[in-house]
Design an enzyme around this catalytic site. Structure first.
Site, PDB file in Angstrom:
ATOM      1  N   LYS A 114       9.186   3.227  -8.845  1.00  0.00           N
ATOM      2  CA  LYS A 114      10.135   2.493  -7.988  1.00  0.00           C
ATOM      3  C   LYS A 114      11.551   2.563  -8.563  1.00  0.00           C
ATOM      4  CE  LYS A 114       7.476   0.837  -4.628  1.00  0.00           C
ATOM      5  NZ  LYS A 114       7.665   1.173  -3.200  1.00  0.00           N
ATOM      6  N   TYR A 170       3.905   2.331 -11.798  1.00  0.00           N
ATOM      7  CA  TYR A 170       4.472   1.821 -10.538  1.00  0.00           C
ATOM      8  C   TYR A 170       5.932   1.422 -10.743  1.00  0.00           C
ATOM      9  CZ  TYR A 170       4.843  -1.267  -6.366  1.00  0.00           C
ATOM     10  OH  TYR A 170       5.209  -1.881  -5.189  1.00  0.00           O
TER      11      TYR A 170
HETATM   12  N1  LIG Z   1       2.870  -6.211  -0.514  1.00  0.00           N
HETATM   13  C1  LIG Z   1       3.701  -6.582  -1.483  1.00  0.00           C
HETATM   14  O1  LIG Z   1       3.597  -7.705  -2.030  1.00  0.00           O
HETATM   15  C2  LIG Z   1       4.819  -5.663  -1.931  1.00  0.00           C
HETATM   16  C3  LIG Z   1       5.670  -6.114  -2.951  1.00  0.00           C
HETATM   17  C4  LIG Z   1       6.708  -5.272  -3.375  1.00  0.00           C
HETATM   18  C5  LIG Z   1       6.897  -4.041  -2.774  1.00  0.00           C
HETATM   19  N2  LIG Z   1       6.040  -3.623  -1.785  1.00  0.00           N
HETATM   20  C6  LIG Z   1       6.262  -2.298  -1.197  1.00  0.00           C
HETATM   21  O2  LIG Z   1       6.241  -2.372   0.217  1.00  0.00           O
HETATM   22  C7  LIG Z   1       5.756  -1.126   0.747  1.00  0.00           C
HETATM   23  C8  LIG Z   1       4.647  -1.397   1.773  1.00  0.00           C
HETATM   24  O3  LIG Z   1       3.589  -2.062   1.108  1.00  0.00           O
HETATM   25  P1  LIG Z   1       2.379  -2.795   1.867  1.00  0.00           P
HETATM   26  O4  LIG Z   1       2.132  -4.024   1.122  1.00  0.00           O
HETATM   27  O5  LIG Z   1       2.631  -2.821   3.332  1.00  0.00           O
HETATM   28  O6  LIG Z   1       1.200  -1.777   1.542  1.00  0.00           O
HETATM   29  P2  LIG Z   1      -0.049  -1.279   2.422  1.00  0.00           P
HETATM   30  O7  LIG Z   1      -0.482  -2.332   3.372  1.00  0.00           O
HETATM   31  O8  LIG Z   1      -1.036  -0.751   1.446  1.00  0.00           O
HETATM   32  O9  LIG Z   1       0.587  -0.072   3.277  1.00  0.00           O
HETATM   33  C9  LIG Z   1       0.942   1.128   2.649  1.00  0.00           C
HETATM   34  C10 LIG Z   1       1.452   2.112   3.663  1.00  0.00           C
HETATM   35  O10 LIG Z   1       1.785   3.312   2.972  1.00  0.00           O
HETATM   36  C11 LIG Z   1       1.244   4.409   3.702  1.00  0.00           C
HETATM   37  N3  LIG Z   1       0.970   5.560   2.869  1.00  0.00           N
HETATM   38  C12 LIG Z   1       0.298   5.608   1.682  1.00  0.00           C
HETATM   39  N4  LIG Z   1       0.253   6.883   1.255  1.00  0.00           N
HETATM   40  C13 LIG Z   1       0.891   7.646   2.184  1.00  0.00           C
HETATM   41  C14 LIG Z   1       1.168   9.033   2.305  1.00  0.00           C
HETATM   42  N5  LIG Z   1       0.790   9.928   1.377  1.00  0.00           N
HETATM   43  N6  LIG Z   1       1.851   9.458   3.396  1.00  0.00           N
HETATM   44  C15 LIG Z   1       2.243   8.583   4.360  1.00  0.00           C
HETATM   45  N7  LIG Z   1       2.009   7.265   4.299  1.00  0.00           N
HETATM   46  C16 LIG Z   1       1.332   6.805   3.218  1.00  0.00           C
HETATM   47  C17 LIG Z   1      -0.037   3.863   4.301  1.00  0.00           C
HETATM   48  O11 LIG Z   1      -0.392   4.715   5.358  1.00  0.00           O
HETATM   49  P3  LIG Z   1      -1.905   4.964   5.920  1.00  0.00           P
HETATM   50  O12 LIG Z   1      -2.549   3.591   5.916  1.00  0.00           O
HETATM   51  O13 LIG Z   1      -1.615   5.457   7.302  1.00  0.00           O
HETATM   52  O14 LIG Z   1      -2.564   5.921   5.041  1.00  0.00           O
HETATM   53  C18 LIG Z   1       0.445   2.485   4.745  1.00  0.00           C
HETATM   54  O15 LIG Z   1       1.125   2.595   5.994  1.00  0.00           O
HETATM   55  C19 LIG Z   1       5.337  -0.283  -0.457  1.00  0.00           C
HETATM   56  O16 LIG Z   1       6.386   0.596  -0.787  1.00  0.00           O
HETATM   57  C20 LIG Z   1       5.170  -1.307  -1.569  1.00  0.00           C
HETATM   58  O17 LIG Z   1       5.385  -0.741  -2.840  1.00  0.00           O
HETATM   59  C21 LIG Z   1       5.006  -4.419  -1.349  1.00  0.00           C
END
Ligand SMILES: NC(=O)c1ccc[n+]([C@@H]2O[C@H](COP(=O)([O-])OP(=O)(O)OC[C@H]3O[C@@H](n4cnc5c(N)ncnc54)[C@H](OP(=O)(O)O)[C@@H]3O)[C@@H](O)[C@H]2O)c1
Length: 233
Positions: A153, A149
């Site tokens: 990134k 991961y």
């Molecule tokens: N949550 C945290 O604490 C955190 C911290 C640091 C960075 N981030 C980053 O923030 C971003 C969003 O994270 P989140 O926490 O909102 O995660 P999440 O709730 O798991 O949402 C992930 C999103 O990615 C989409 N996705 C996954 N595979 C895909 C694909 N092949 N094509 C199109 N869409 C796809 C999912 O779409 P579907 O559901 O429609 O499949 C969903 O909309 C990510 O890049 C993550 O690395 C999050």
């Protein structure tokens, strides 16, 4: 959203990954922002946009060729793919799992940039942001672990930096940044967040939108956090 200031009244927004924890919160806030004239919100779940498949990305972008966006946010990504979560140590390293992380977290966003950045408005201040993660910072890595991961990134960050330089040539007023959302209460962080403070998705999304509205041209190609502070590469 009231403190937003640089996006023009009547701006058009494109949100990719609108079904995720952070993406859904972004969607809600953008829908509520009276200055947003049009919001196009796309996701894999609801629209079939799979960012790892170029045909899918190209097909969805072609449907929007007549539009001009002032804000583009890509909120896709994953930490656990096909049941495989982040590695604690090298002995857990699986090349296929790393390839899947790169496919989704780095190559997918590069495809989104290839096909969707041309839809940014060329004449006005347009802002594009891709959700990265602080753990992708090489300089900030003091704990180790999560090799797939983290490196996916870090690759995304380089892709953002490289694309931002090219974007400046075609869209001189446009901005492209990587943004760390903080640790946010979503499905992605749930299994790994014990002992960590987590922000509610709406709080994180609101802070990121305010920060993005204030970014300036000289910040294009940079890596920032939800609060606007810069993160070392
Ligand atoms: N949550 C945290 O604490 C955190 C911290 C640091 C960075 N981030 C980053 O923030 C971003 C969003 O994270 P989140 O926490 O909102 O995660 P999440 O709730 O798991 O949402 C992930 C999103 O990615 C989409 N996705 C996954 N595979 C895909 C694909 N092949 N094509 C199109 N869409 C796809 C999912 O779409 P579907 O559901 O429609 O499949 C969903 O909309 C990510 O890049 C993550 O690395 C999050």
């Amino acid at each position: 959203m009231q403190e937003m200031s640089s996006l023009p009244d009547g701006y058009n927004a494109l949100l990719i990954g609108a079904s995720g924890g952070i993406g859904s919160a972004m969607r809600k806030l953008l829908e509520e922002d009276r200055r947003c004239r049009e919001l196009v919100a796309l996701s894999r779940k609801h629209d079939g946009l799979d960012i790892t498949e170029e045909n899918s990305v190209a097909m969805h972008s072609e449907k929007l060729l007549n539009k001009n966006f002032h804000l583009l946010i890509c909120a896709t990504g994953a930490l656990t793919i096909d049941g495989i979560g982040p590695e604690k140590a090298l002995k857990q390293f699986d090349p296929n799992a790393m390839a899947a992380q790169f496919r989704l977290n780095a190559i997918g966003p590069a495809l989104v940039m290839k096909h969707f950045l041309p839809l940014l408005d060329r004449k006005t201040h347009a802002i594009s942001a891709f959700l990265s993660a602080r753990v992708g910072s090489i300089g900030d890595n003091r704990l180790g672990g999560w090799i797939s991961y983290r490196s996916s990134k870090a690759a995304l960050n380089q892709i953002i930096r490289t694309a931002s330089i090219e974007l400046r040539r075609t869209h001189p007023k446009a901005i492209l940044v990587g943004i760390h959302p903080g640790t946010v209460e979503t499905d992605l962080s749930e299994p790994f967040s014990r002992g960590h403070d987590r922000m509610p998705p709406l709080g994180a999304a609101s802070r990121m939108l305010k920060t993005l509205d204030l970014v300036t041209s000289d910040q294009s190609g940079s890596f920032i956090a939800y609060d606007g502070s810069s993160i070392e590469w």
